[in-house]
Enzyme design. Structure first.
Site, short mmCIF file in Angstrom:
data_model
loop_
_atom_site.label_atom_id
_atom_site.label_comp_id
_atom_site.label_asym_id
_atom_site.label_seq_id
_atom_site.Cartn_x
_atom_site.Cartn_y
_atom_site.Cartn_z
N ARG A 1 0.84 -1.19 0.00
CA ARG A 1 0.00 0.00 0.00
C ARG A 1 0.88 1.24 0.00
NH1 ARG A 1 -1.89 0.95 4.27
NH2 ARG A 1 -1.27 -0.80 5.59
N TYR B 1 -1.68 -3.49 -6.96
CA TYR B 1 -1.41 -4.28 -5.76
C TYR B 1 -2.46 -4.14 -4.66
CZ TYR B 1 1.30 -7.01 -2.60
OH TYR B 1 1.71 -8.03 -1.77
N GLY B 2 -2.89 -5.25 -4.12
CA GLY B 2 -3.65 -5.35 -2.87
C GLY B 2 -4.57 -4.19 -2.56
N LYS C 1 -9.65 -1.91 1.48
CA LYS C 1 -9.32 -0.75 2.31
C LYS C 1 -10.10 0.49 1.88
CE LYS C 1 -6.33 -3.22 4.46
NZ LYS C 1 -6.60 -3.65 5.83
N HIS D 1 -10.76 -1.77 11.44
CA HIS D 1 -9.68 -2.63 10.96
C HIS D 1 -9.46 -3.72 12.01
CE1 HIS D 1 -5.21 -2.78 9.44
NE2 HIS D 1 -5.97 -3.63 8.80
N SER E 1 -1.57 -3.39 10.28
CA SER E 1 -1.27 -4.35 9.21
C SER E 1 -0.05 -5.20 9.57
CB SER E 1 -0.97 -3.60 7.92
OG SER E 1 -1.99 -2.67 7.66
N CYS F 1 0.43 -7.48 11.79
CA CYS F 1 0.71 -7.68 13.22
C CYS F 1 -0.02 -8.91 13.76
CB CYS F 1 0.32 -6.45 14.03
SG CYS F 1 1.44 -5.07 13.80
N GLY F 2 -0.43 -9.82 12.87
CA GLY F 2 -0.94 -11.10 13.34
C GLY F 2 -2.45 -11.22 13.46
N LYS F 3 -3.21 -10.37 12.75
CA LYS F 3 -4.68 -10.51 12.83
C LYS F 3 -5.12 -11.85 12.25
CE LYS F 3 -6.23 -6.61 10.94
NZ LYS F 3 -4.94 -5.92 10.73
N THR F 4 -4.53 -12.23 11.10
CA THR F 4 -4.94 -13.48 10.47
C THR F 4 -4.63 -14.66 11.40
OG1 THR F 4 -4.49 -12.48 8.33
CG2 THR F 4 -4.74 -14.86 8.35
N ASP G 1 -9.67 -9.21 9.01
CA ASP G 1 -9.10 -7.88 8.72
C ASP G 1 -10.07 -6.72 8.95
OD1 ASP G 1 -6.83 -6.35 7.78
OD2 ASP G 1 -7.90 -6.02 5.91
N ALA H 1 4.61 -10.40 0.71
CA ALA H 1 4.00 -11.38 -0.21
C ALA H 1 2.66 -11.83 0.38
CB ALA H 1 4.93 -12.57 -0.39
N ARG H 2 1.72 -12.13 -0.47
CA ARG H 2 0.35 -12.39 0.01
C ARG H 2 -0.24 -13.66 -0.60
NH1 ARG H 2 -2.09 -8.28 3.49
NH2 ARG H 2 -0.49 -6.68 3.65
N ARG I 1 2.62 -3.55 17.99
CA ARG I 1 3.96 -4.08 18.22
C ARG I 1 4.71 -3.10 19.09
NH1 ARG I 1 6.21 -7.83 14.37
NH2 ARG I 1 4.56 -8.29 12.87
N PHE J 1 0.92 -16.60 19.12
CA PHE J 1 0.17 -17.57 18.32
C PHE J 1 -0.86 -18.32 19.20
CE2 PHE J 1 4.32 -16.82 16.31
CZ PHE J 1 3.84 -16.10 15.23
N GLY J 2 -0.82 -19.67 19.21
CA GLY J 2 -1.84 -20.43 19.94
C GLY J 2 -1.91 -20.04 21.41
C1 OXD Z 1 -3.26 -4.28 5.25
C2 OXD Z 1 -3.95 -5.43 4.64
O1 OXD Z 1 -2.30 -3.78 4.67
O2 OXD Z 1 -4.85 -5.97 5.29
O3 OXD Z 1 -3.67 -3.88 6.34
O4 OXD Z 1 -3.66 -5.80 3.49
MN MN Z 2 -5.38 -4.90 7.08
#
Ligand code: OXD
Ligand code: MN
Length: 589
Positions: free
Chosen positions: A70, A198-199, A207, A227, A249, A251-254, A278, A365-366, A397, A490-491
């Site tokens: 982005r 891109y994205g 977004k 977000h 972005s 920082c481990g949301k997924t 997200d 990379a995504r 973070r 993580f877990g």
């Molecule tokens: C971000 C995304 O950059 O979710 O926050 O792709």
């Molecule tokens: Mn995001």
């Protein structure tokens, strides 16, 4: 004429007159259409086929090496009044913005196909969902939008029924960073994006629509576009609580949304249900609780670092029908990134991998994949009414100061905690990585209006309901004196979520401090964890002097919003700062 909605036909015709494409294609979202686009992209090299034995239906896209993230410095909010965009946004006057963009768009689709992409953000029959139409000249964008949104005929039917939609115009242009801009016109529900494929720059549902335009709309309509991931935590008694969590972005949301319970929890029957990773749209229900939907239908996740140890659910969903962007490849033509076993043969630019060139996968990379492929996908993710949120979590973070977890004493305090959030920057946006910046509610790059008004909007919910979620702050990224992470993350983050849910149920205590409620250490289950002595001390530590400095720094940041900043927010900050000062005085006496 392809729609029963004259306004849509007229808009498409006017864009076609400006951009002069060779042909126009209205997307129906069908499998046949997707297969035809993919075949064409495989033929012209936009996509590369991956190993069909191990990764059926998966493809790789290599973006232009200068178009990998982005671009916040090229992203603008164009409101009639500059102050409505606020110091948190780059601003351009709407007329100037349209003129600038239309000059770029003029003739830009010559020889190309113009795709009309109707999409719905949220379950197609949800009253919380909203629709848009993206016009793009990128078939890669179309294929991603098909995974990330409910795209095609059903969305078009809803748009025709409702008569209104967000208008997103996108062209990859020449991919020249000097001719790249992403402009938002929230008063017109319009987006214009030029020069990036891109994205978040190009998939306009994500977004641009679901955060920047939607946050603006949400303010006037009384809801929140955030977000945040949404995750359901089912306890051994079979009760599921939903948590919405805002982290910047990458920082481990997924990973948190797809958390695998650690040993000891799984056996007892804890389960985790992924609603979204997200974006979260929430509004108060009749009972005053906030109900949330995930407006997206897929995940556009950061690949590097995703492994069986960190997120085995994600790995499991990536072995079919996924689009990879800028990952490396093994000699067996399978996707590879740092954190996976095995060795890369090719890097993200298609060069033979040479560590001297840097990592094999680009750090941003995504993968793009349908949410339905996630093993922990919640059946409630398709519920048109959304899921009730029990807890809101903010986090960033932070190598120092900020402990593993603390709780806000009430809603207003929770809003201050969100507004004061800070985090180290990541590779998700171009620019320096690892620099601590204020990122209120993880919305710094995404709030489509003045943060001062956004904070006021958040505060306003406090008066509307007494059944709002509890608010917490977490920091999974605290570092020790040797620079290594002190918390396994993580877990094991479930241990912290468990404490939060006990707090929500009134089943756990807490220690009051001026900055919030800290857990009683014995009430966070650390069984089976080998935490160093430093970790045990620092992760739960309350550093009064550090917090005094932090409150002063938050004060300086909030002052940037001038008289528009809600008085109640600054009063709350002063309350906390005064309590810290009083405590310090007492300690010195
Ligand atoms: C971000 C995304 O950059 O979710 O926050 O792709
Ligand atoms: Mn995001």
């Amino acid at each position: 004429m392809h729609s029963r909605l004259a306004a849509l036909n007229e808009w498409v015709a006017s864009v076609a007159a400006l951009t002069t494409p060779e042909r126009i294609h209205w997307c129906d979202g069908s499998e046949a259409e997707d297969a035809a686009f993919k075949a064409a992209m495989l033929a012209d090299g936009t996509l590369l086929a991956l190993n069909d034995q191990t990764h059926p239906g998966c493809t790789l896209h290599r973006s232009h090496p200068g178009d990998v993230a982005r671009v916040e410095h090229l992203t603008f909010v164009c409101t009639s009044d500059r102050d409505d965009a606020g110091p948190n946004n780059h601003w351009m006057a709407p007329a100037e913005g349209h003129a600038k963009m239309d000059a770029l768009f003029a003739g830009c689709m010559k020889g190309r196909t113009l795709y009309v992409v109707p999409y719905c953000m949220g379950p197609i029959d949800s009253p919380l969902a909203r629709c848009g139409v993206e016009i793009t000249d990128s078939p890669y964008v179309v294929a991603n939008m098909r995974l990330m949104t409910r795209m095609g005929s059903a969305a078009l039917a809803r748009i025709e029924r409702e008569g209104s939609f967000v208008r997103g115009l996108h062209s990859t242009g020449e991919l020249d960073p000097d001719r790249r801009f992403i402009l938002h016109f929230p008063e017109e529900l319009a987006i214009k994006s030029y020069g990036s494929g891109y994205g978040g720059n190009a998939l306009l549902g994500k977004k641009c629509h679901a955060l920047r335009i939607a946050s603006y709309q949400a303010r006037s309509e009384g809801w929140l576009a955030e977000h945040m991931l949404i995750v359901g935590i089912e306890n051994p008694q079979g009760q599921t609580h939903y948590i919405a969590a805002a982290f910047p972005s990458a920082c481990g949301k997924t990973n948190l949304a797809m958390l695998i319970p650690p040993e000891g929890y799984r056996e007892k029957g804890w389960k985790v249900w992924t609603v979204g990773d997200d974006i979260c749209w929430m509004r108060p229900g009749a009972d005053g609780r906030l109900y949330a939907i995930n407006p997206e239908a897929g995940y556009f996740g950061v690949a590097p670092g995703t492994s069986t140890a960190t997120n085995s659910n994600a790995l499991a969903m990536l072995d079919r029908d996924a689009i990879f962007t800028n990952v490396g490849l093994t000699a067996e033509n399978t996707p590879w990134w740092e954190g996976l076993p095995g060795r890369p043969a090719w890097d993200w630019q298609g060069r033979e991998h040479d560590p001297a060139h840097g990592p094999a996968a680009h750090p941003n990379a995504r993968f793009t994949v349908s949410a339905k492929q996630c093993p922990s996908y919640s059946p409630k993710a398709e519920d048109p009414q959304g899921v009730p949120i029990s807890a809101i979590v903010f986090g960033g973070r932070r190598a120092g100061l900020v402990p593993l977890v603390f709780e806000a004493r009430d809603w207003t305090h929770g809003v201050l905690i969100g507004a004061g959030m800070a985090s180290e920057t990541t590779a998700a946006a171009t620019g320096a990585v690892g620099v601590v910046r204020r990122d209120p509610m993880a919305m710094k790059p995404f709030c489509g209006y003045n943060f001062a008004d956004y904070f006021a909007h958040w505060l306003s919910f406090g008066a509307k309901s007494d059944t709002l979620p509890k608010v917490f702050h977490v920091n999974w990224f605290r570092k020790g004196s040797d620079g290594s992470f002190l918390w396994p993350g993580f877990g094991d983050n479930l241990r912290v979520l468990e404490w939060m849910l006990k707090r929500c149920e009134g089943k756990a205590g807490a220690v009051e401090t001026p900055v919030g409620r800290f857990p009683k250490r014995e009430e966070i289950n650390l069984d089976g964890l080998k935490l160093s002595e430093e970790a045990q001390r620092v992760l739960f530590d309350y550093d009064r002097e550090g917090w005094q400095a932090e409150m002063a720094s938050i004060g300086e940041y909030l002052a940037e919003f001038g008289p528009r900043l809600p008085v109640a927010l600054e009063a709350e900050r002063q309350r906390v700062a005064a309590a810290l000062a009083a405590e310090a005085k007492q300690a010195a006496a």
